[in-house]
Design an enzyme around this catalytic site. Structure first.
Site, mmCIF file in Angstrom:
data_model
loop_
_atom_site.group_PDB
_atom_site.id
_atom_site.type_symbol
_atom_site.label_atom_id
_atom_site.label_comp_id
_atom_site.label_asym_id
_atom_site.label_seq_id
_atom_site.Cartn_x
_atom_site.Cartn_y
_atom_site.Cartn_z
ATOM 1 N N GLY A 1 -23.986 51.193 53.735
ATOM 2 C CA GLY A 1 -23.344 50.336 52.734
ATOM 3 C C GLY A 1 -22.079 50.946 52.136
ATOM 4 N N SER B 1 -31.252 42.964 46.144
ATOM 5 C CA SER B 1 -31.677 43.809 47.259
ATOM 6 C C SER B 1 -33.188 44.054 47.144
ATOM 7 C CB SER B 1 -30.941 45.149 47.200
ATOM 8 O OG SER B 1 -29.559 44.915 47.165
ATOM 9 N N ALA B 2 -33.844 44.155 48.293
ATOM 10 C CA ALA B 2 -35.287 44.487 48.374
ATOM 11 C C ALA B 2 -36.202 43.375 47.855
ATOM 12 C CB ALA B 2 -35.587 45.799 47.653
ATOM 13 N N CYS B 3 -35.766 42.119 47.978
ATOM 14 C CA CYS B 3 -36.644 40.996 47.616
ATOM 15 C C CYS B 3 -36.989 40.149 48.842
ATOM 16 C CB CYS B 3 -35.986 40.112 46.569
ATOM 17 S SG CYS B 3 -35.922 40.852 44.941
ATOM 18 N N THR C 1 -34.053 39.234 54.323
ATOM 19 C CA THR C 1 -34.071 39.218 55.789
ATOM 20 C C THR C 1 -35.331 38.516 56.281
ATOM 21 O OG1 THR C 1 -32.751 41.219 55.806
ATOM 22 C CG2 THR C 1 -33.890 40.688 57.850
ATOM 23 N N ASN C 2 -36.462 38.746 55.600
ATOM 24 C CA ASN C 2 -37.709 38.069 56.005
ATOM 25 C C ASN C 2 -37.571 36.552 55.883
ATOM 26 O OD1 ASN C 2 -38.837 40.555 56.395
ATOM 27 N ND2 ASN C 2 -40.083 40.544 54.551
ATOM 28 N N ASP D 1 -27.531 37.995 54.813
ATOM 29 C CA ASP D 1 -27.075 38.801 53.676
ATOM 30 C C ASP D 1 -25.849 38.251 52.949
ATOM 31 O OD1 ASP D 1 -27.484 41.127 52.080
ATOM 32 O OD2 ASP D 1 -25.821 42.127 53.085
ATOM 33 N N ASN E 1 -35.345 53.454 52.533
ATOM 34 C CA ASN E 1 -34.142 52.649 52.765
ATOM 35 C C ASN E 1 -33.606 52.857 54.194
ATOM 36 O OD1 ASN E 1 -32.115 50.828 51.943
ATOM 37 N ND2 ASN E 1 -30.708 52.497 51.473
ATOM 38 N N SER E 2 -34.494 53.241 55.116
ATOM 39 C CA SER E 2 -34.035 53.382 56.506
ATOM 40 C C SER E 2 -33.691 51.991 57.050
ATOM 41 C CB SER E 2 -35.109 54.067 57.350
ATOM 42 O OG SER E 2 -36.344 53.408 57.210
ATOM 43 N N ARG F 1 -37.912 39.281 41.792
ATOM 44 C CA ARG F 1 -39.318 39.688 41.658
ATOM 45 C C ARG F 1 -39.690 39.589 40.196
ATOM 46 N NH1 ARG F 1 -41.740 43.189 45.415
ATOM 47 N NH2 ARG F 1 -40.345 43.469 47.187
ATOM 48 N N GLY G 1 -44.205 33.443 55.899
ATOM 49 C CA GLY G 1 -44.090 32.118 56.529
ATOM 50 C C GLY G 1 -44.498 30.983 55.597
HETATM 51 C C1 OXD Z 1 -28.344 45.476 50.013
HETATM 52 C C2 OXD Z 1 -28.154 45.465 51.460
HETATM 53 O O1 OXD Z 1 -28.552 46.548 49.426
HETATM 54 O O2 OXD Z 1 -28.054 44.377 52.028
HETATM 55 O O3 OXD Z 1 -28.299 44.397 49.412
HETATM 56 O O4 OXD Z 1 -28.076 46.542 52.072
HETATM 57 MN MN MN Z 2 -27.733 42.763 50.655
#
Ligand code: OXD
Ligand code: MN
Length: 588
Positions: free
Chosen positions: A197, A246-248, A251-252, A275, A367-368, A400, A495
């Site tokens: 990032g 981020s982290a919510c 992508t899923n 994103d 965060n990998s 969240r 889903g």
């Molecule tokens: C974020 C990312 O942190 O997409 O939002 O990496």
């Molecule tokens: Mn992002």
């Protein structure tokens, strides 16, 4: 090499400053040779090519594993233009700090020059950039995440505008790390980091921070949003944008597979992006969105057959893994929650010997990441490369929230939707440093990414709403993360979120009913299609309930948050807050 005189001039200036041994222009060809070089230098490890063709592993420095928000600056002439939501330095002061750090820092190294395009090449909404870097990992990642080709160089030859991204790893010294943005001159300077990032400058730096500033001046929106298409059994597709901090699970959601019953009926979900969305008003007066990226840079831990089978399928080839565990017996990769079978003979993300069966330490960094081409995703939309983008029916915001937010509600109109978006908040999880469960306001999920003053950004959203009039999309808020008395998530998520998306689209089409509540329009339990889902009816009632006490506290929190943003918060949003305060007092 380009014939664009401005670009040539800038690359010459950078070469004189950085003094590399060699300058290499990247046009997307000959990358195999570069990969070989990264193997020799140890920058990347070639994984088992039978099991994971085209896949590599990279480890970043241990002090360099996430975006460095405290080292990220917006450098505008006037401090007020950056706003209280950004770290600020004047362009002059920042350059005085950075020029000595850049001076000669590429001696003994190769300087790569990467012309790239954000958005489909030739789309009227796409924008060009050039990234200079001394990292082959960055080159290979940029060739996945953005469009890099001879065609892009041709476009650059004839273009007046491009973003200038200057990246140098230097010594990866945390104390001298800066990610500086100069929106007034379309420039980004990043130094002393090698992590995604901070260094894949097309992503957060360009496509959000610089682009949001451009978007305000040019009358469009650059947003931290996924884009999906939902196809109904008649074959009609409607598109939704959704913003989550981020982290919510963005992508899923972007790669969602509908529950079996829905699939059988013929519902499909198509991923346009996971994103970032660039959104313009189209010739029909509606909002149209493109995904400016060409790949996914997703968080790996937690990705498995249940949570995101499409992502798991996507990363089986042509993927760069960063900071996951290395399984030495199979020369493959592993991460937490992939399966219950971690390698015994492994190397953890720090590069140390690691036995996943006995070690208490994590194999992969939380965060990998995977860096994988969008076209690898099994549900990539046929419209992914459409230059005009896709028309947007609904915009969803979500965070969240353990107690306060219901599963879903709809804003009363666009202006109210801007208030809902501006007051988006999320509670911290164990993946972040600091206390768990602390509420952080993250307006439109853009707080870390808005390249200018937040209040002005709200005003820009309101103006867009005025331009859109009755063509504006509906705005919704969702919360997949409500918990019960025991602290367990009530909603199954993943889903099953399709059930909520269905109600959202039905609302957009005037097909579903809702109740007018203090916070907006909410479904009654019977409005959510529950067939095939094992959730007790009273649980759905709980998910769709709002608690007066908590909402009064929430309104106080919003007031405090708006106060931190200073006097540019538009009057209309203060009025919306007063309205909320009144309605939660009286109606609940
Ligand atoms: C974020 C990312 O942190 O997409 O939002 O990496
Ligand atoms: Mn992002």
């Amino acid at each position: 090499m380009t014939t664009n005189e401005n670009a040539k001039e800038w690359v010459k200036w950078a070469t004189e400053l950085l003094r590399p041994d060699e300058v290499v222009w990247i046009d997307g060809t000959g990358l195999e040779k570069l990969r070989e070089e990264t193997l020799k230098s140890g920058e990347m490890i070639k994984l088992n090519q039978e099991l994971l063709p085209g896949c590599y592993l990279h480890r970043s420095a241990q002090n360099d594993v996430a975006r460095s928000e405290d080292k990220t600056f917006i450098c505008t002439t006037k401090k007020a233009d950056a706003g209280p939501n950004n770290n600020w330095k004047s362009p002059e002061d920042m350059k005085n700090i950075l020029l000595p750090l850049y001076d000669g820092c590429m001696q003994g190294r190769t300087m790569y020059v990467i012309p790239f395009c954000m958005g489909p090449v030739g789309s009227p909404f796409s924008k060009l950039g050039i990234e200079i870097t001394d990292s082959a990992y960055v080159v290979l990642s940029m060739c996945i995440m953005t469009r890099v080709s001879k065609e892009v160089i041709k476009r650059l030859d004839n273009s007046d505008e491009f973003v200038k991204g200057l990246h140098a790893k230097a010594e990866i010294d945390e104390n001298k790390r800066y990610i500086a943005h100069f929106p007034e001159e379309n420039a980004i300077w990043s130094i002393n980091s090698g992590y995604g990032g901070n260094v894949l400058l097309g992503k957060k730096c360009f496509a959000l921070r610089i682009a949001s500033y451009q978007a305000k001046n040019e009358g469009w929106l650059a947003e931290h949003m996924l884009i999906i298409g939902i196809e109904n059994p008649k074959g009609e597709v409607q598109y939704i944008c959704a913003a989550f901090p981020s982290a919510c699970g963005k992508t899923n959601l972007a790669m969602l597979i509908p529950p079996e019953g829905y699939e059988k009926k013929g519902y499909k979900v198509w991923c346009v992006g996971d994103d970032i969305a660039w959104i313009h008003i189209g010739p029909d007066g509606r909002l149209w969105a493109i995904n400016p990226e060409n790949g996914f840079f997703g968080v790996v831990p937690g990705t498995n057959k249940q949570s995101n089978p499409n992502a798991l399928a996507a990363i089986q080839k042509d993927t760069i893994f960063t900071n996951v565990a290395h399984d030495l017996d199979n020369n493959t990769v592993w991460w937490e929650k992939l399966d219950k079978n971690p390698p015994e003979n492994g190397i953890n993300w720090k590069g140390e010997p690691w036995n996943g069966k006995t070690s208490k330490e994590k194999g992969a960094h939380p965060n990998s990441r995977f860096t994988t081409p969008s076209i690898n995703c099994p549900n990539i939309s046929p419209e992914f490369g459409a230059g005009e983008g896709v028309p947007i029916s609904a915009i969803i915001f979500g965070g969240r929230r353990a107690r306060v937010e219901p599963l879903v509600y709809q804003a009363r109109d666009f202006q109210h939707g801007v208030f809902v978006a501006a007051t988006l908040a999320s509670e911290t999880t164990a993946a972040q440093t600091g206390e768990v469960g602390v509420v952080r306001y993250d307006s439109m999920a853009m707080k870390p990414f808005c390249g200018y003053d937040m209040g002005d950004y709200f005003a820009h959203w309101l103006e867009m709403g005025e331009k859109l009039g009755d063509k504006a999309p509906e705005i919704f808020n969702v919360n997949w993360f409500r918990t019960d008395e025991e602290g367990e998530f009530i909603w199954p998520g993943f889903g099953e979120n399709m059930r909520v998306l269905k109600w959202i689209l039905e609302r957009c089409n005037g097909e579903a009913s809702a109740e007018d509540t203090a916070i907006g329009y909410m479904p009654k339990p019977e409005d959510i299609f529950m067939e095939g889902l094992d959730l007790a009816p009273e649980k759905l009632v709980e998910l769709l309930s709002i608690d007066k006490e908590l909402w009064c506290e929430e309104a106080d929190g919003i007031r405090e948050y708006f106060n931190t943003l200073g006097d540019t918060v538009p009057q209309k949003l203060w009025e919306a807050l007063e309205e909320l305060e009144k309605r939660v007092e009286i109606e609940n």
